[in-house]
Design an enzyme around this catalytic site. Structure first.
Site, PDB file in Angstrom:
ATOM      1  N   HIS A  63       0.849  -1.185   0.000  1.00  0.00           N
ATOM      2  CA  HIS A  63       0.000   0.000   0.000  1.00  0.00           C
ATOM      3  C   HIS A  63       0.884   1.233   0.000  1.00  0.00           C
ATOM      4  O   HIS A  63       2.101   1.152   0.148  1.00  0.00           O
ATOM      5  CB  HIS A  63      -0.972  -0.015   1.175  1.00  0.00           C
ATOM      6  N   HIS A  65       1.212   3.928   1.957  1.00  0.00           N
ATOM      7  CA  HIS A  65       1.680   4.699   3.116  1.00  0.00           C
ATOM      8  C   HIS A  65       3.206   4.788   3.027  1.00  0.00           C
ATOM      9  O   HIS A  65       3.876   3.877   2.529  1.00  0.00           O
ATOM     10  CB  HIS A  65       1.265   4.024   4.438  1.00  0.00           C
ATOM     11  N   ASP A  67       5.838   4.471   4.890  1.00  0.00           N
ATOM     12  CA  ASP A  67       6.798   3.475   5.385  1.00  0.00           C
ATOM     13  C   ASP A  67       6.865   2.250   4.473  1.00  0.00           C
ATOM     14  O   ASP A  67       7.656   1.340   4.716  1.00  0.00           O
ATOM     15  CB  ASP A  67       6.493   3.075   6.840  1.00  0.00           C
ATOM     16  N   HIS A  68       6.052   2.240   3.419  1.00  0.00           N
ATOM     17  CA  HIS A  68       6.056   1.107   2.490  1.00  0.00           C
ATOM     18  C   HIS A  68       6.475   1.495   1.072  1.00  0.00           C
ATOM     19  O   HIS A  68       6.510   0.642   0.191  1.00  0.00           O
ATOM     20  CB  HIS A  68       4.676   0.451   2.465  1.00  0.00           C
ATOM     21  N   HIS A 141      -7.131  -2.473   5.835  1.00  0.00           N
ATOM     22  CA  HIS A 141      -6.363  -1.374   6.427  1.00  0.00           C
ATOM     23  C   HIS A 141      -7.142  -0.077   6.219  1.00  0.00           C
ATOM     24  O   HIS A 141      -8.281  -0.090   5.779  1.00  0.00           O
ATOM     25  CB  HIS A 141      -4.974  -1.339   5.772  1.00  0.00           C
ATOM     26  N   ASP A 208       0.190  -4.159   6.559  1.00  0.00           N
ATOM     27  CA  ASP A 208      -0.725  -3.409   7.402  1.00  0.00           C
ATOM     28  C   ASP A 208      -2.195  -3.823   7.239  1.00  0.00           C
ATOM     29  O   ASP A 208      -2.816  -3.594   6.203  1.00  0.00           O
ATOM     30  CB  ASP A 208      -0.542  -1.913   7.128  1.00  0.00           C
ATOM     31  N   HIS A 266       7.758  -4.747  11.191  1.00  0.00           N
ATOM     32  CA  HIS A 266       6.884  -3.567  11.192  1.00  0.00           C
ATOM     33  C   HIS A 266       6.462  -3.235  12.627  1.00  0.00           C
ATOM     34  O   HIS A 266       5.284  -3.207  12.973  1.00  0.00           O
ATOM     35  CB  HIS A 266       5.663  -3.839  10.293  1.00  0.00           C
TER      36      HIS A 266
HETATM   37 ZN    ZN Z   1       3.088   0.583   7.705  1.00  0.00          ZN
END
Ligand code: ZN
Length: 312
Positions: A63, A65, A67-68, A141, A208, A266
Site C-alpha cells: 500500500h 503509506h 513506510d512502504h 487497512h 498493514d 513492522h
Molecule cells: Zn506501515
C-alpha cells in the site's frame, strides 16, 4: 547462502528509529530478487545487506503509506544508475496510481529504467513467471492494501536409482520429463515410476491490516510468512484504531493458516525490544522469528513428499 531466503532491510513502522530503518525486505528466490515495500532508506539498507539493487527483478508494494514506498524513487534511480536495461515489474494497488506516478518522478533524473507497471484491481492471480505465480488479496487497512503470495507449482523429483534401473539416461530423461513417457529397449517407462511428487514452496507477505480472513487465506500452508506485528496485546486498542495486528494476532494468523515459519516485522517505535513480540506470538505458533534489520531468514527446506516411496 540459501538460494531462497528473506533479507530484512528495515523493521520499523511509521518512522525510522535509532535501531530500525523504515520497513522493507527482499526475497531471494532462485534467480528472482523481489523487493517488498521499500520504505525510506531502502537503497542504503540494500548496501548494508550486501544486496545489489541492480539484481532486483520485481517490486511489490502492499500500500502507499510512506513506510512502504518512500524508498521507491531512490531504488529506481539507483537501478538506472547501475545500468539496468531489462524490464522491472512493479505491482501495487491500482487506487495508489497517483502516488506511484509521483514516486516514479520524484526528482530530476534521467529515467531509462524499463518499469512495467501492474496495478492490482482485485483479488486473484496477478502474474506468473517461470516456476512461480504471484497472487494478491485485499487486506483490511485504512487505505487499499494488498497482501502477496508467491507460489511455486507442484512438480516431480526424478529418482536417479529408478532411472538407472530402467536404463533411462541422457536425452531420454529430458524426453521423459517433456512427454511423460519414453521407450527404452522396447520397454515403456512412465515419469510416475521414476519420480516422486515434489510439493511447491510458497511465501506470503501480509502487511498493514486488521485481523482478517484474507490474511489467513494468503498464508495457507506457506513455508514462510512475513507478517506485520505493530503492537503488543497490551496495545490492542491502538491496533484496532489504526488497523494493525498485535504480535499475538500475527501468531494466530500463522497458526490458523498452518504456515511453517513466521517472521514478525513492522514494529511500533514504542518498543525497542523485538523479543517481546516473538514471546507473545509464540503463545500461538512455535516457529517465530522477530526480525532485526539486516537479518537473513531462510525459507525452510522443502517438505518431504507424502505417500511416495522411492522405487527402483
Ligand atoms: Zn506501515
Amino acid at each position: 547462502m540459501s538460494n531462497r531466503e528473506l533479507v530484512v532491510l528495515g523493521t520499523s513502522s511509521q518512522v525510522p528509529t535509532r535501531e530500525r530503518a523504515h520497513h522493507g525486505a527482499v526475497l531471494r528466490w532462485d534467480d528472482e530478487l523481489v523487493l517488498f515495500d521499500p520504505g525510506e532508506g531502502t537503497q542504503r539498507q540494500l548496501t548494508l545487506a550486501g544486496v545489489s539493487a541492480a539484481s532486483i527483478t520485481r517490486i511489490c508494494i502492499t500500500h502507499l503509506h510512506g513506510d512502504h514506498c518512500l524508498g521507491l524513487p531512490g531504488v529506481l534511480q539507483r537501478m538506472t544508475l547501475d545500468g539496468v536495461d531489462r524490464p522491472v515489474d512493479l505491482y501495487f494497488p491500482a487506487s495508489g496510481q497517483e502516488y506511484v506516478d509521483r514516486l516514479r518522478h520524484a526528482s530530476a533524473a534521467h529515467d531509462t529504467l524499463p518499469v512495467r507497471e501492474h496495478p492490482v484491481h482485485g483479488d486473484g492471480p496477478v502474474d506468473t513467471w517461470p516456476g512461480l505465480a504471484l497472487h494478491a488479496r485485499a487486506l483490511d487497512h485504512r487505505i487499499d492494501a494488498y497482501g502477496w503470495r508467491l507460489q511455486e507449482p507442484d512438480g516431480r523429483r526424478m529418482l536417479p536409482d529408478a532411472l538407472a534401473a530402467r536404463g533411462v539416461e541422457g536425452a531420454d530423461i529430458g524426453r521423459l520429463v517433456r512427454e511423460g513417457v519414453v521407450h527404452v529397449d522396447g520397454r515403456r517407462v512412465s515419469v510416475e515410476e521414476v519420480s516422486e511428487p515434489r510439493p511447491g514452496q510458497s511465501f506470503a507477505f501480509v502487511m498493514d491490516t486488521r485481523r482478517c480472513d484474507a490474511a489467513v487465506d494468503l498464508a495457507r500452508g506457506v513455508d514462510l510468512l512475513v507478517c506485520e506485528s505493530t503492537y503488543l496485546t497490551s496495545e490492542q486498542d491502538l491496533a484496532d484504531s489504526y488497523a494493525h495486528l498485535t504480535a499475538a494476532q500475527a501468531g494466530q494468523v500463522a497458526a490458523a493458516a498452518g504456515a511453517r515459519r513466521l517472521v514478525l516485522t513492522h514494529f511500533s517505535q514504542r518498543h525497542s525490544d523485538e523479543t517481546l513480540f516473538a514471546e507473545e506470538a509464540r503463545g500461538f505458533f512455535p516457529d517465530v522469528h522477530a526480525a532485526r534489520d539486516l537479518d537473513r531468514v531462510p525459507v525452510p527446506a522443502r517438505r518431504p513428499s507424502e505417500g511416495s516411496q522411492p522405487r527402483g
